[in-house]
Scaffold this motif. Structure first.
Motif, mmCIF file in Angstrom:
data_model
loop_
_atom_site.group_PDB
_atom_site.id
_atom_site.type_symbol
_atom_site.label_atom_id
_atom_site.label_comp_id
_atom_site.label_asym_id
_atom_site.label_seq_id
_atom_site.Cartn_x
_atom_site.Cartn_y
_atom_site.Cartn_z
ATOM 1 N N ASP A 37 0.815 -1.220 0.000
ATOM 2 C CA ASP A 37 0.000 0.000 0.000
ATOM 3 C C ASP A 37 0.844 1.263 0.000
ATOM 4 O OD1 ASP A 37 -2.339 -1.381 -0.095
ATOM 5 O OD2 ASP A 37 -2.765 -1.240 2.062
ATOM 6 N N THR A 38 2.090 1.162 0.408
ATOM 7 C CA THR A 38 2.945 2.351 0.488
ATOM 8 C C THR A 38 4.239 2.213 -0.325
ATOM 9 O OG1 THR A 38 3.984 1.508 2.516
ATOM 10 C CG2 THR A 38 2.064 2.971 2.774
ATOM 11 N N GLU A 39 4.338 1.156 -1.134
ATOM 12 C CA GLU A 39 5.558 0.945 -1.914
ATOM 13 C C GLU A 39 5.216 0.575 -3.361
ATOM 14 O OE1 GLU A 39 8.867 -1.023 0.877
ATOM 15 O OE2 GLU A 39 6.957 -2.116 0.905
ATOM 16 N N TYR A 40 5.926 1.231 -4.281
ATOM 17 C CA TYR A 40 5.746 0.971 -5.704
ATOM 18 C C TYR A 40 7.119 0.926 -6.363
ATOM 19 C CZ TYR A 40 0.869 2.247 -4.800
ATOM 20 O OH TYR A 40 -0.398 2.300 -4.306
ATOM 21 N N ARG A 41 7.197 0.303 -7.529
ATOM 22 C CA ARG A 41 8.477 0.210 -8.224
ATOM 23 C C ARG A 41 8.242 0.407 -9.732
ATOM 24 N NH1 ARG A 41 9.861 -4.792 -7.056
ATOM 25 N NH2 ARG A 41 11.049 -4.232 -5.190
ATOM 26 N N GLY A 42 9.070 1.262 -10.339
ATOM 27 C CA GLY A 42 8.977 1.441 -11.780
ATOM 28 C C GLY A 42 9.254 0.139 -12.511
ATOM 29 N N LYS A 43 8.554 -0.079 -13.622
ATOM 30 C CA LYS A 43 8.748 -1.325 -14.367
ATOM 31 C C LYS A 43 10.015 -1.287 -15.203
ATOM 32 C CE LYS A 43 3.961 -2.914 -14.591
ATOM 33 N NZ LYS A 43 2.867 -3.415 -15.449
ATOM 34 N N VAL A 44 10.388 -0.106 -15.694
ATOM 35 C CA VAL A 44 11.614 0.047 -16.485
ATOM 36 C C VAL A 44 12.331 1.307 -16.030
ATOM 37 C CG1 VAL A 44 10.659 -1.157 -18.490
ATOM 38 C CG2 VAL A 44 10.451 1.327 -18.329
ATOM 39 N N PRO A 45 13.643 1.408 -16.237
ATOM 40 C CA PRO A 45 14.358 2.641 -15.895
ATOM 41 C C PRO A 45 13.849 3.828 -16.716
ATOM 42 C CG PRO A 45 15.892 0.823 -16.199
ATOM 43 C CD PRO A 45 14.563 0.335 -16.690
ATOM 44 N N LEU A 46 13.874 4.990 -16.121
ATOM 45 C CA LEU A 46 13.507 6.207 -16.834
ATOM 46 C C LEU A 46 14.678 6.656 -17.713
ATOM 47 C CD1 LEU A 46 11.709 8.077 -13.910
ATOM 48 C CD2 LEU A 46 10.692 6.661 -15.708
ATOM 49 N N LYS A 47 14.375 7.500 -18.699
ATOM 50 C CA LYS A 47 15.379 7.879 -19.693
ATOM 51 C C LYS A 47 15.941 9.281 -19.460
ATOM 52 C CE LYS A 47 13.205 5.165 -23.391
ATOM 53 N NZ LYS A 47 12.568 5.246 -24.720
ATOM 54 N N LYS A 48 17.138 9.484 -19.973
ATOM 55 C CA LYS A 48 17.707 10.827 -20.019
ATOM 56 C C LYS A 48 17.047 11.614 -21.150
ATOM 57 C CE LYS A 48 22.431 9.653 -18.510
ATOM 58 N NZ LYS A 48 23.851 9.723 -18.909
ATOM 59 N N PRO A 49 16.988 12.954 -21.028
ATOM 60 C CA PRO A 49 16.489 13.745 -22.156
ATOM 61 C C PRO A 49 17.452 13.705 -23.336
ATOM 62 C CG PRO A 49 17.277 15.173 -20.403
ATOM 63 C CD PRO A 49 17.301 13.781 -19.858
ATOM 64 N N LEU A 50 18.747 13.668 -23.038
ATOM 65 C CA LEU A 50 19.808 13.563 -24.037
ATOM 66 C C LEU A 50 20.924 12.708 -23.455
ATOM 67 C CD1 LEU A 50 20.078 17.327 -25.092
ATOM 68 C CD2 LEU A 50 18.939 15.511 -26.390
ATOM 69 N N ALA A 51 21.678 12.048 -24.323
ATOM 70 C CA ALA A 51 22.746 11.165 -23.852
ATOM 71 C C ALA A 51 23.801 11.919 -23.048
ATOM 72 C CB ALA A 51 23.390 10.454 -25.033
ATOM 73 N N ILE A 52 23.992 13.213 -23.366
ATOM 74 C CA ILE A 52 25.044 13.993 -22.708
ATOM 75 C C ILE A 52 24.622 14.498 -21.326
ATOM 76 C CG2 ILE A 52 26.075 14.713 -24.887
ATOM 77 C CD1 ILE A 52 24.640 17.402 -24.566
ATOM 78 N N ARG A 53 23.336 14.400 -20.974
ATOM 79 C CA ARG A 53 22.862 14.898 -19.695
ATOM 80 C C ARG A 53 23.296 13.979 -18.553
ATOM 81 N NH1 ARG A 53 19.129 19.080 -19.436
ATOM 82 N NH2 ARG A 53 19.543 20.446 -21.225
ATOM 83 N N HIS A 54 23.396 14.570 -17.362
ATOM 84 C CA HIS A 54 23.891 13.839 -16.194
ATOM 85 C C HIS A 54 22.871 12.838 -15.668
ATOM 86 C CE1 HIS A 54 25.798 12.952 -12.405
ATOM 87 N NE2 HIS A 54 24.804 13.497 -11.723
ATOM 88 N N GLY A 55 21.602 13.227 -15.634
ATOM 89 C CA GLY A 55 20.586 12.362 -15.031
ATOM 90 C C GLY A 55 19.378 12.195 -15.919
ATOM 91 N N VAL A 56 18.394 11.408 -15.435
ATOM 92 C CA VAL A 56 17.208 11.150 -16.228
ATOM 93 C C VAL A 56 16.338 12.401 -16.293
ATOM 94 C CG1 VAL A 56 17.268 8.723 -15.533
ATOM 95 C CG2 VAL A 56 15.745 10.311 -14.332
ATOM 96 N N TYR A 57 15.379 12.367 -17.184
ATOM 97 C CA TYR A 57 14.497 13.503 -17.455
ATOM 98 C C TYR A 57 13.617 13.800 -16.245
ATOM 99 C CZ TYR A 57 10.589 15.969 -19.723
ATOM 100 O OH TYR A 57 9.597 16.865 -20.062
ATOM 101 N N GLY A 58 13.662 15.055 -15.785
ATOM 102 C CA GLY A 58 12.885 15.442 -14.612
ATOM 103 C C GLY A 58 11.396 15.288 -14.812
#
Length: 305
Positions: A37-58
């Motif tokens: 009831d209080t825990e969920y998990r993404g099914k796949v990793p989220l993506k970066k906006p561009l390959a050169i960016r440091h982290g995934v898309y906000g």
């Protein structure tokens, strides 16, 4: 998959580097599994906006957080506000673990604190309020409820999309088109949607994901271009990243697979931070959402006079 956005110019033929026509499934990119009831998990990793960016898309983080919050309340509750902070860079090689704290449960409003975690560290925080009052219903007494909004820039209502230039990002499946020179001072108006008509076919998106989909497109904007339009000169940053993201959903009458009009106003820039406010309009000119965001926008000091 392209690593860079590409230009859309209706006056020219299709550039040779456009990717081939592809099917896009928003649900498969953003969906989560319920662990408890209080825990969920993404099914796949989220993506970066561009390959050169440091982290995934906000925008993907905010979008998945909205979905998690909606899964934790009855189905007639819809988001009306999100207040979030990006606390650490998020890696694209692992999924997000979501922890939900149920702050309140009322008849018309519910509130959730949603934490996004990776490697047992909190990388994203969001306080999300949900309500049953996002749709205007006729009153039994025939009276009209009070309503007020700022008029959208005229460019967002009267346009021929086939003649507008813009850019698209296949990593995010998002398209942006610029309107002609704005008539409203201090505003950068543009149009945005999920899906790239020139090279993508969208699979059906269930109603449950409607708010997540609009949230997805709200974090893809170009502050340098906004400054160019508003100030009449380029302001390029050495470092540019979102610090937070706030969304107010005013209405339920929107569809992010269609063109959404955005009126962006950079209101204050100081100490390496720039605050901007965006009003979002549907194709009927109704203001359906407002975005407030502060960006870490580091610009070299100008030369002394």
């Amino acid at each position: 998959m392209e690593d860079q956005p590409f230009i859309i110019d209706p006056s020219k033929n299709q550039p040779p580097h456009w990717p081939p026509k592809a099917e896009v499934d928003f649900v498969s990119e953003i969906d989560v599994d319920k662990i408890s009831d209080t825990e969920y998990r993404g099914k796949v990793p989220l993506k970066k906006p561009l390959a050169i960016r440091h982290g995934v898309y906000g925008g993907a983080l905010c979008s998945q957080a909205i979905l998690v919050a909606m899964r934790s309340v009855p189905s007639d509750f819809k988001p009306h506000a999100l207040h979030s902070f990006f606390t650490k860079g998020v890696k694209e090689d692992s999924v997000i673990e979501w922890r939900v704290q149920k702050i309140s449960n009322g008849k018309s409003f519910a509130n959730r604190m949603v934490l996004g975690c990776q490697e047992d560290q909190v990388v994203f925080t969001a306080n999300i309020s949900l309500t049953t009052r996002n749709v205007t219903r006729p009153r039994s007494d025939g009276l009209v409820p009070f309503s007020h909004q700022i008029d959208p820039p005229p460019e967002l209502l009267h346009y021929d999309i086939s003649k507008l230039k813009g850019i698209a990002n296949p990593n995010l499946h998002t398209t942006l088109r610029e309107t002609p020179k704005p008539k409203v001072e201090g505003v950068y108006p543009y149009l945005i949607k999920y899906g790239i008509p020139e090279c993508e076919t969208l699979l059906s998106i269930p109603e449950e994901y409607k708010y997540s989909l609009l949230t997805w497109v709200t974090d893809w904007s170009f502050l340098s271009r906004a400054f160019a339009v508003v100030l009449g000169k380029r302001v390029d940053a050495d470092f540019d990243v979102s610090l937070d993201h706030t969304i107010y959903f005013h209405d339920d009458d929107f569809d992010a697979t269609k063109w959404v009009g955005i009126s962006l106003r950079p209101t204050r820039s100081e100490h390496g931070r720039t605050l901007m406010i965006c009003d979002l309009y549907n194709d009927k000119g109704k203001q359906v959402a407002t975005i407030i965001q502060e960006r870490l926008y580091l610009v070299k000091p100008t030369a002394k006079l």
